[in-house]
Every structure is written in structure tokens, then in C-alpha cells.
Design an enzyme around this catalytic site. Structure first.
Site, PDB file in Angstrom:
ATOM      1  N   GLY A 180     -55.035  -3.648   9.826  1.00  0.00           N
ATOM      2  CA  GLY A 180     -55.320  -2.923   8.516  1.00  0.00           C
ATOM      3  C   GLY A 180     -54.957  -3.754   7.495  1.00  0.00           C
ATOM      4  N   GLY A 191     -54.426  -6.645  15.554  1.00  0.00           N
ATOM      5  CA  GLY A 191     -53.541  -6.349  16.566  1.00  0.00           C
ATOM      6  C   GLY A 191     -54.447  -6.703  17.947  1.00  0.00           C
ATOM      7  N   ARG A 210     -46.127  -9.948  18.510  1.00  0.00           N
ATOM      8  CA  ARG A 210     -45.639  -9.307  17.218  1.00  0.00           C
ATOM      9  C   ARG A 210     -44.063  -9.415  17.110  1.00  0.00           C
ATOM     10  NH1 ARG A 210     -49.104  -4.053  15.547  1.00  0.00           N
ATOM     11  NH2 ARG A 210     -50.675  -5.050  14.283  1.00  0.00           N
ATOM     12  N   LYS A 256     -63.930   0.880  15.377  1.00  0.00           N
ATOM     13  CA  LYS A 256     -64.479   1.874  14.222  1.00  0.00           C
ATOM     14  C   LYS A 256     -65.089   0.956  13.052  1.00  0.00           C
ATOM     15  CE  LYS A 256     -62.475   5.553  13.197  1.00  0.00           C
ATOM     16  NZ  LYS A 256     -61.153   6.423  12.464  1.00  0.00           N
TER      17      LYS A 256
HETATM   18  P1  ADP Z   1     -58.136  -5.002  15.700  1.00  0.00           P
HETATM   19  O1  ADP Z   1     -56.774  -4.145  16.343  1.00  0.00           O
HETATM   20  O2  ADP Z   1     -58.109  -6.332  16.245  1.00  0.00           O
HETATM   21  O3  ADP Z   1     -58.335  -4.576  14.288  1.00  0.00           O
HETATM   22  P2  ADP Z   1     -59.780  -2.883  16.511  1.00  0.00           P
HETATM   23  O4  ADP Z   1     -58.532  -1.940  16.642  1.00  0.00           O
HETATM   24  O5  ADP Z   1     -60.559  -2.431  15.379  1.00  0.00           O
HETATM   25  O6  ADP Z   1     -59.512  -4.443  16.498  1.00  0.00           O
HETATM   26  O7  ADP Z   1     -60.631  -2.720  17.888  1.00  0.00           O
HETATM   27  C1  ADP Z   1     -60.354  -2.976  19.139  1.00  0.00           C
HETATM   28  C2  ADP Z   1     -60.780  -2.098  19.990  1.00  0.00           C
HETATM   29  O8  ADP Z   1     -62.150  -2.006  20.129  1.00  0.00           O
HETATM   30  C3  ADP Z   1     -60.433  -2.760  21.597  1.00  0.00           C
HETATM   31  O9  ADP Z   1     -59.636  -1.971  22.325  1.00  0.00           O
HETATM   32  C4  ADP Z   1     -61.790  -2.679  22.306  1.00  0.00           C
HETATM   33  O10 ADP Z   1     -61.785  -2.092  23.709  1.00  0.00           O
HETATM   34  C5  ADP Z   1     -62.631  -1.843  21.489  1.00  0.00           C
HETATM   35  N1  ADP Z   1     -64.059  -2.296  21.569  1.00  0.00           N
HETATM   36  C6  ADP Z   1     -64.735  -3.261  21.468  1.00  0.00           C
HETATM   37  N2  ADP Z   1     -66.094  -3.157  21.513  1.00  0.00           N
HETATM   38  C7  ADP Z   1     -66.245  -2.083  21.912  1.00  0.00           C
HETATM   39  C8  ADP Z   1     -67.419  -1.227  22.441  1.00  0.00           C
HETATM   40  N3  ADP Z   1     -68.677  -1.752  22.618  1.00  0.00           N
HETATM   41  N4  ADP Z   1     -67.148   0.087  22.865  1.00  0.00           N
HETATM   42  C9  ADP Z   1     -66.025   0.429  22.766  1.00  0.00           C
HETATM   43  N5  ADP Z   1     -65.046   0.207  22.354  1.00  0.00           N
HETATM   44  C10 ADP Z   1     -65.043  -1.094  21.950  1.00  0.00           C
HETATM   45 MG    MG Z   2     -56.370  -2.172  16.734  1.00  0.00          MG
END
Ligand code: ADP
Ligand code: MG
Length: 400
Positions: free
Chosen positions: A381, A357, A41, A206
């Protein structure tokens, strides 16, 4: 789009003018050491900052980092980021130890043409994220006093109605920076008329964050591949046991409904890597996705799923959007799913966009070539809300 851009501002001439740049320097920090885990970033805002310093502006950069609660909290200081930003810019960055207080005033007043200041974390101030227009406005007044013009280059924050992205542009001549412009250009090709087949891969932690985008994308996409922590709520909706994996119980019904309406477009894992505990060294093995033992937690998609997802990504796909890691990639034992899917995307001929991110950090942490992707968005987001078709407060503020 009627947004003025950095080039318009540069054409007006910026020498000697103070330009307030809202950047997104919200970098992931190593949980143990507090060091910057990924500087993507910071690098993403360099083109805008470089253009302004070269043109002789006095550049005042502001950003948030993490989620402090409206007052100073040393673990969220931007101090280390100032150091890294200076290294990457090849020039020293004057760091203010507060956001709008005495240190900030002195630092900004002391700037010479072509120099850069970084203010301390915006979210050390209640006004930044306040829901109260007056409180936000008062903080925006203080920030706006540091600039003769405003550049928004914080794509990762444009979906927030926060003082620095929403209220400051109402107080200063405002333009979009290079990064914001590029992000909007790319994402608008996805919402407009993407070349087909169009495949979307969603993961991350989530489900509730991503239901709206699934809803919005279902009519447009040809395939929707779901992994990561969010897949378990869908597996539960299919009637499967998910052990102690991540589960959002109140979303099960919504997921069932989405599956029913998805015309078979949604693809879920067929196997998962199940562990004894949420820990880097936990014992683990591959189990079928329709029967995760009750005491185990699913931390990655399994190899058969990776192969299936990779095949779906390969077959003639023209456009790919990927958001959210397929597993807990921060722990090497549970990174294979994310690596496999990322490699399939990188190897595809399709125009690929990575949003989020953590997803972007995963691409770099796994040592993949960033150039193999069409675009790596700095906004998680923000990119999701853009794809949902929502009005983003920070973009709307630039349009006025
Ligand atoms: P992004 O930032 O790319 O939008 P998110 O913030 O939604 O992604 O999710 C990222 C997190 O999801 C990571 O820290 C990862 O460890 C977690 N994650 C992925 N798969 C699992 C799982 N099976 N159980 C718990 N956490 C998970
Ligand atoms: Mg994230």
C-alpha cells in the site's frame, strides 16, 4: 527532502540512549501452522537495528502484525517474530508480552547498551489505529516514554496515520531508518523521470485498491499489464463473461472508463487458468479470457498471456514496476503466471522495482534470485500511495 537520517542520529551519539524503532515486522504467516512464511521484512530492518546496537544504543523495537481488533489476540503475537529476529541478529531479543504495560516497562528498563527489546503487537491497543486524535495521542505518549529518540524504518506502514508512525515522531527527536530512506530514494526515481520505456505490471486481488495508482500512472507509463484477480473486473468491462472469478461489480464502469482513456496502453490476459473451485487440488485448464465458463473461477493467467507479457517486458524496456501476483501463487497449480512474469522481469535489463508484501513473498517463495531485481519494496500500500503522489503521513511526520 528535509528528513534527518539514522546517520545523523548516530553522529550525535547513541550510547546509553533508548532508541524507539518502528519496524514493519508484519510478516506473512502460514495459514495452517502459524509459522513465519517469509522473513523478508525482518531481514529488511536488520541494517538499521545492527547499526544501532553496534553503536551501543538501547534499542526498543515496535511493530504491528496482522489485523487484530485493538485487543490482545494470541494468533497475532509477535513472539515468534522475536525468536526469528534474534536468530537473524545473532543476539537475544528481549520480548515484552504487552506493548506499553508492565512487561514492556520492565523489559525496556532492563535493557543494557547494545541490547534489543521487542514490544508486543501495537494493534493490541485501540489507540494505535484510532481515528480519534486524543486516543491516538494518549497511546503515542505511552510509546514515546520508551525512547529518547525515534527511528522510523517501517516503510510498509508510512501510509497509515497511526500512533506509532504519525504521533510518536511529534513527541521525540526523529529520523528515517536505512530502509525507509532507500525506499523513498528508489520510488522517487519512478515518480520523477523514469527511463523509458516504462512498463508497469499490476495484479493481486483487489482492483479498488489499485484504481488510483492506475489513474496516476497512465500518463507516465508506456505499457500497463494487468493480471491477477483484478483482471476480471477489466475483462468484464470489455463485455466478457468471467464465471465465478473475483469481480468487483461496482468498479466495472470505472474500469471501462480507464480502458477507453488508456490509448491502448493497457494489456489484459488473452487466456486464463480456470478451475472448478478455489482450491489447491481443483481440476483446471486453460480457457480463452473472453469466455470463462459460468461455473469456473480464474486463478491464474494462461501461458499465451505470460508469453505476451514477457515480450512486452523484454523489448528494450528501461524501467519496470511490478505490484501484485498474477495468480493464486500460494497454490502451486496456479503459480506459473506469477513465476513467468517474475522471471521475465528478473531477466530484463531494465531497472525493476517490486512492490507489495505478497509480490515480494512470491519472488522468494518461487526461489527467484532477489538480486536479479533492482529493488524489492517492503511496502505494498505504501509504495502504491507513493506512486499515486499522495502525502504519506509517516513521511510527512519525519519532515517536520
Ligand atoms: P501485494 O501484497 O503484492 O500488494 P495483493 O495483496 O494485492 O498483492 O494480492 C495478493 C493476493 O492476490 C495473493 O494472495 C493472491 O493469491 C491473490 N490473487 C492473485 N490472483 C488471484 C485470482 N485470480 N483470484 C483470487 N486471488 C488472486
Ligand atoms: Mg497483500
Amino acid at each position: 527532502m528535509s528528513i534527518r537520517t539514522l546517520d545523523d542520529l548516530l553522529a550525535e551519539g547513541v550510547p546509553g540512549r533508548r532508541v524507539l524503532v518502528r519496524a514493519d515486522l508484519n510478516v506473512p504467516l502460514d495459514k495452517q501452522t502459524g509459522e513465519i512464511a517469509d522473513d523478508g521484512r525482518i531481514r529488511a530492518v536488520l541494517p538499521t537495528l545492527g547499526a544501532l546496537t553496534e553503536a551501543g544504543a538501547k534499542v526498543v523495537v515496535c511493530s504491528h502484525l496482522g489485523r487484530p481488533k485493538g485487543s490482545p489476540d494470541p494468533q497475532f503475537s509477535l513472539g515468534p517474530v522475536a525468536g526469528r529476529l534474534g536468530e537473524l541478529l545473532g543476539a537475544s531479543v528481549h520480548f515484552a508480552t504487552d506493548t506499553v504495560g508492565e512487561s514492556a516497562r520492565d523489559t525496556v528498563a532492563g535493557l543494557a547498551d547494545g541490547e534489543v527489546a521487542l514490544l508486543e503487537n501495537l494493534r493490541f491497543n485501540k489507540g494505535e489505529t484510532s481515528k480519534d486524535d486524543t486516543e491516538r495521542g494518549a497511546f503515542a505518549d505511552q510509546l514515546a516514554a520508551f525512547g529518547d529518540a525515534y527511528v522510523d524504518d517501517a516503510f510498509g506502514a508510512v501510509h497509515r496515520k497511526h500512533a506509532s508512525v504519525y504521533d510518536v515522531p511529534a513527541r521525540l527527536p526523529h529520523v528515517a531508518g536505512r530502509l525507509v530512506l532507500r525506499e523513498v530514494e528508489v520510488l522517487s526515481t519512478l515518480t520523477g523521470n523514469p527511463e523509458r520505456p516504462y512498463v508497469v505490471v499490476l495484479g493481486g486481488s483487489k482492483v479498488s485498491d489499485k484504481l488510483a495508482v492506475i489513474e496516476a500512472l497512465l500518463p507516465t507509463v508506456d505499457r500497463l499489464l494487468i493480471g491477477g484477480g483484478m483482471c476480471f473486473t477489466f475483462l468484464k468491462a470489455q463485455g466478457h463473461e468471467v464465471g465465478s472469478s473475483l469481480l468487483e461489480k461496482d468498479m466495472v464502469e470505472t474500469c471501462r472508463n480507464l480502458l477507453e482513456r488508456s490509448e491502448g496502453k493497457i494489456m489484459l490476459p488473452v487466456d486464463v487458468v480456470a478451475a472448478d473451485a478455489f482450491a489447491p487440488d481443483a481440476a483446471h485448464d486453460v480457457v480463452p479470457a473472453d469466455g470463462i465458463p459460468s461455473h469456473r473461477v480464474g486463478l491464474d493467467i494462461g501461458p499465451e498471456t505470460v508469453a505476451g507479457f514477457a515480450a512486452a517486458l523484454r523489448t528494450g524496456t528501461r524501467t519496470i514496476f511490478w505490484n501484485g501476483p498474477m495468480g493464486v501463487f500460494e497454490m502451486p497449480a496456479f503459480a506459473a503466471g506469477t513465476r513467468g512474469v517474475a522471471e521475465a522481469i528478473a531477466g530484463s535489463e531494465a531497472f525493476s522495482v517490486v512492490g507489495g508484501g505478497d509480490s515480494a513473498a512470491a519472488v522468494r517463495a518461487l526461489g527467484l534470485d532477489e538480486k536479479a531485481f533492482g529493488h524489492i519494496s517492503t511496502g505494498g500500500g505504501a509504495s502504491l500511495e507513493y506512486l499515486e503522489g499522495k502525502t504519506l503521513p509517516g513521511i510527512a511526520a519525519l519532515e517536520n
